[in-house]
Design a protein around this motif. Structure first.
Motif, PDB file in Angstrom:
ATOM      1  N   UNK A  10       0.849  -1.192   0.000  1.00  0.00           N
ATOM      2  CA  UNK A  10       0.000   0.000   0.000  1.00  0.00           C
ATOM      3  C   UNK A  10       0.885   1.242   0.000  1.00  0.00           C
ATOM      4  N   UNK A  11       0.465   2.268  -0.715  1.00  0.00           N
ATOM      5  CA  UNK A  11       1.242   3.502  -0.822  1.00  0.00           C
ATOM      6  C   UNK A  11       1.429   4.156   0.548  1.00  0.00           C
ATOM      7  N   UNK A  12       0.413   4.117   1.400  1.00  0.00           N
ATOM      8  CA  UNK A  12       0.543   4.717   2.733  1.00  0.00           C
ATOM      9  C   UNK A  12       1.641   4.011   3.532  1.00  0.00           C
ATOM     10  N   UNK A  13       1.745   2.710   3.398  1.00  0.00           N
ATOM     11  CA  UNK A  13       2.803   1.962   4.084  1.00  0.00           C
ATOM     12  C   UNK A  13       4.170   2.373   3.538  1.00  0.00           C
ATOM     13  N   UNK A  14       4.243   2.575   2.229  1.00  0.00           N
ATOM     14  CA  UNK A  14       5.500   3.014   1.616  1.00  0.00           C
ATOM     15  C   UNK A  14       5.916   4.381   2.155  1.00  0.00           C
ATOM     16  N   UNK A  15       4.954   5.267   2.350  1.00  0.00           N
ATOM     17  CA  UNK A  15       5.249   6.584   2.929  1.00  0.00           C
ATOM     18  C   UNK A  15       5.758   6.417   4.353  1.00  0.00           C
ATOM     19  N   UNK A  16       5.120   5.544   5.125  1.00  0.00           N
ATOM     20  CA  UNK A  16       5.571   5.314   6.507  1.00  0.00           C
ATOM     21  C   UNK A  16       7.010   4.787   6.507  1.00  0.00           C
ATOM     22  N   UNK A  17       7.301   3.839   5.631  1.00  0.00           N
ATOM     23  CA  UNK A  17       8.655   3.275   5.543  1.00  0.00           C
ATOM     24  C   UNK A  17       9.654   4.372   5.185  1.00  0.00           C
ATOM     25  N   UNK A  77      -9.344   8.512   7.978  1.00  0.00           N
ATOM     26  CA  UNK A  77     -10.219   7.476   7.429  1.00  0.00           C
ATOM     27  C   UNK A  77     -10.374   7.597   5.913  1.00  0.00           C
ATOM     28  N   UNK A  78      -9.352   8.097   5.228  1.00  0.00           N
ATOM     29  CA  UNK A  78      -9.431   8.243   3.773  1.00  0.00           C
ATOM     30  C   UNK A  78      -8.337   7.455   3.056  1.00  0.00           C
ATOM     31  N   UNK A  79      -7.815   6.445   3.704  1.00  0.00           N
ATOM     32  CA  UNK A  79      -6.798   5.620   3.072  1.00  0.00           C
ATOM     33  C   UNK A  79      -7.312   4.917   1.838  1.00  0.00           C
ATOM     34  N   UNK A  80      -8.587   4.532   1.847  1.00  0.00           N
ATOM     35  CA  UNK A  80      -9.162   3.864   0.681  1.00  0.00           C
ATOM     36  C   UNK A  80      -9.317   4.818  -0.495  1.00  0.00           C
ATOM     37  N   UNK A  81      -9.261   6.123  -0.236  1.00  0.00           N
ATOM     38  CA  UNK A  81      -9.352   7.116  -1.307  1.00  0.00           C
ATOM     39  C   UNK A  81      -7.974   7.589  -1.759  1.00  0.00           C
ATOM     40  N   UNK A  82      -6.932   7.103  -1.100  1.00  0.00           N
ATOM     41  CA  UNK A  82      -5.586   7.401  -1.554  1.00  0.00           C
ATOM     42  C   UNK A  82      -4.795   8.363  -0.707  1.00  0.00           C
ATOM     43  N   UNK A  83      -5.277   8.705   0.511  1.00  0.00           N
ATOM     44  CA  UNK A  83      -4.511   9.633   1.348  1.00  0.00           C
ATOM     45  C   UNK A  83      -3.199   8.979   1.792  1.00  0.00           C
ATOM     46  N   UNK A  84      -2.112   9.732   1.599  1.00  0.00           N
ATOM     47  CA  UNK A  84      -0.786   9.240   1.990  1.00  0.00           C
ATOM     48  C   UNK A  84      -0.048  10.266   2.849  1.00  0.00           C
ATOM     49  N   UNK A  85      -0.770  11.233   3.409  1.00  0.00           N
ATOM     50  CA  UNK A  85      -0.149  12.265   4.247  1.00  0.00           C
ATOM     51  C   UNK A  85       0.406  11.623   5.517  1.00  0.00           C
ATOM     52  N   UNK A  86       1.703  11.764   5.744  1.00  0.00           N
ATOM     53  CA  UNK A  86       2.354  11.159   6.908  1.00  0.00           C
ATOM     54  C   UNK A  86       1.731  11.648   8.211  1.00  0.00           C
ATOM     55  N   UNK A  87       1.196  12.866   8.207  1.00  0.00           N
ATOM     56  CA  UNK A  87       0.577  13.409   9.425  1.00  0.00           C
ATOM     57  C   UNK A  87      -0.754  12.731   9.748  1.00  0.00           C
ATOM     58  N   UNK A  88      -1.281  11.968   8.805  1.00  0.00           N
ATOM     59  CA  UNK A  88      -2.530  11.239   9.012  1.00  0.00           C
ATOM     60  C   UNK A  88      -2.293   9.765   9.330  1.00  0.00           C
ATOM     61  N   UNK A  89      -1.046   9.340   9.330  1.00  0.00           N
ATOM     62  CA  UNK A  89      -0.727   7.929   9.501  1.00  0.00           C
ATOM     63  C   UNK A  89      -0.250   7.629  10.913  1.00  0.00           C
ATOM     64  N   UNK A  90      -0.647   6.468  11.399  1.00  0.00           N
ATOM     65  CA  UNK A  90      -0.145   5.981  12.685  1.00  0.00           C
ATOM     66  C   UNK A  90      -0.137   4.461  12.651  1.00  0.00           C
TER      67      UNK A  90
END
Length: 147
Positions: A37-44, A60-73
């Motif tokens: 997943x792109x969000x995981x790639x951003x976290x890495x 709650x917008x990961x399914x829509x493509x959000x990859x903002x590191x400030x939204x990830x945990x």
């Protein structure tokens, strides 16, 4: 795409950063020969490999493509499921690909059942499901979201 991932890993905005060219699906990327997943790639990119932890979204917008590191945990499977429920993304009822019944059929089963007159087995045969499914529907153990 790699430039977008690196930019999202150091994002300073509080708005969602949506990955472009998604084709309407949750974005995936290839890193070191594996597709993730792109969000995981951003976290890495920002913090290193999280191992078995899930990368979750506060927006709650990961399914829509959000990859903002400030939204990830990071979280575990239970948190991932809880987030899915809170964001109303779980499929249930006739939204399940394997569903044999529609909500209308479930309502009909509940209306048609009359103890000692119309049996659960009769309804099971009529709707092509097991008697235990009929019992679960009548008790509210299955399809409880259907009034």
């Amino acid at each position: 795409m790699q430039a977008e991932l690196r930019a999202a890993a150091v994002a300073v905005t509080d708005h969602c950063v949506i990955l472009k060219n998604r084709n309407g699906t949750r974005p995936k990327v290839e890193i070191d020969g594996r597709v993730i997943w792109a969000a995981r790639a951003v976290w890495i990119t920002a913090h290193g490999d999280p191992g078995v932890a899930f990368v979750l979204h506060t927006c709650h917008r990961g399914d829509r493509g959000c990859i903002n590191i400030r939204h990830l945990y990071l979280g575990d499977q239970a948190q991932n499921v809880n987030d899915m429920v809170q964001a109303a993304r779980q499929s249930r009822g006739e939204g399940q690909p394997s569903a044999l019944l529609s909500e209308g059929m479930v309502r009909a089963i509940r209306q048609e059942y009359v103890p000692r007159v119309v049996t659960q087995q009769f309804l099971a045969d009529k709707y092509g499901i097991s008697r235990s499914n009929v019992s679960n529907i009548l008790r509210g153990a299955q399809w409880k979201h259907v009034a």
